[in-house]
Design a protein around this motif. Sequence first.
Motif, short mmCIF file in Angstrom:
data_model
loop_
_atom_site.label_atom_id
_atom_site.label_comp_id
_atom_site.label_asym_id
_atom_site.label_seq_id
_atom_site.Cartn_x
_atom_site.Cartn_y
_atom_site.Cartn_z
N TRP A 138 5.24 8.74 9.81
CA TRP A 138 4.38 7.66 10.32
C TRP A 138 3.66 8.09 11.59
N PRO B 80 -7.02 2.38 2.86
CA PRO B 80 -5.96 1.68 2.13
C PRO B 80 -5.28 2.60 1.12
N SER B 81 -3.98 2.40 0.94
CA SER B 81 -3.26 3.20 -0.03
C SER B 81 -3.65 2.79 -1.44
N ASP C 275 0.87 10.25 10.22
CA ASP C 275 -0.10 9.49 9.44
C ASP C 275 0.44 8.07 9.20
N ALA D 79 -2.61 10.61 0.11
CA ALA D 79 -1.99 9.47 -0.58
C ALA D 79 -1.34 9.86 -1.90
N ARG E 89 2.59 6.85 2.48
CA ARG E 89 3.15 5.97 1.44
C ARG E 89 4.67 6.15 1.39
N GLU F 116 -0.58 5.80 7.61
CA GLU F 116 -0.84 5.29 6.25
C GLU F 116 0.07 5.95 5.22
#
Length: 297
Positions: free
Chosen positions: A68, A2-3, A71, A48, A75, A73
Amino acid sequence: MPSPSPSVVVREEERDLLDEFEAGQLAVELDAATPEEVLEWGLDRYGARLGLCTSFQAEGMVLLDMAWRIDPEVRVFTVDTGRLPAETYEVIEAVRDRYDLQVEIHFPEASQVEGMVGRFGPNLFYRAVPARLMCCHVRKVEPIRRALEGFDAWVTGLRREQWASRSNIRKIEIDHDHGGLAKVSPLADWTIEEVWEYIEEHDVPRHPLYEKGYTSIGCAPCTRPTRAGEDPRAGRWWWETNAPKECGIHCPLETGGFEHEVEAILGGEHAEGSAGTLDLVGRGAGLVGLGSGRAKR
Ligand code: SF4
């Protein structure tokens, strides 16, 4: 994974900041790299702690799609100035659906907007360059500055051919205007044709206003479609004849202490360290007198 929340506070000694030597070396090493290679480097190094900043124009969408794929995830963050065209929200929804990404949306300080609009009116930007710069400062520059406190590196869609003030950008730079984090511009050497080729090839969501003749898209009241032969950024603040087509986020311009002037005029909390507004603002040039002025538009 999770970010982390954007509000997570990282101690200064824990930040991963480039020094001038390393930044220069990387700029040379990565100058011939593809955008994907530059993004891979950034995501690998910062994870992150890297944020992709986009206003959902073509360049930002290309980078979002590329990042994307590397990765999922990654941000992604943006600023909602409160004056965006309705179509921009459609693109945000399309991004959320297509990529299953949570776009981090930052807003201007309510007290600053209330003070500015209450005193100078909602469309103050048409009256004079200093008023426009004040609006950009309150609605864009300051929220971006706050957003960047959560990162060690940020990705922008800047390209060298966009405007004279961007012609010398490097793919990796130290962003001294935002606390020394790394500013990564993977598309620096791309042409607009390459951008649109990528969008076609990968069926990337596109901002609906391109279909209506827009070639650069910002806030609704400050952007118009361009005509044949005009510069692609001619539609931004089109009524101005004596100011760069910049809002102060990317253009390192002398503030002359403007941020403190905004605080004095508008009141409310205003963090220090912000830079990027023009010398044109010049110690409040006419700002106070704008309260009773007539719009030029
Ligand atoms: Fe204000 Fe226009 Fe700047 Fe948007 S582009 S922040 S509405 S002056």
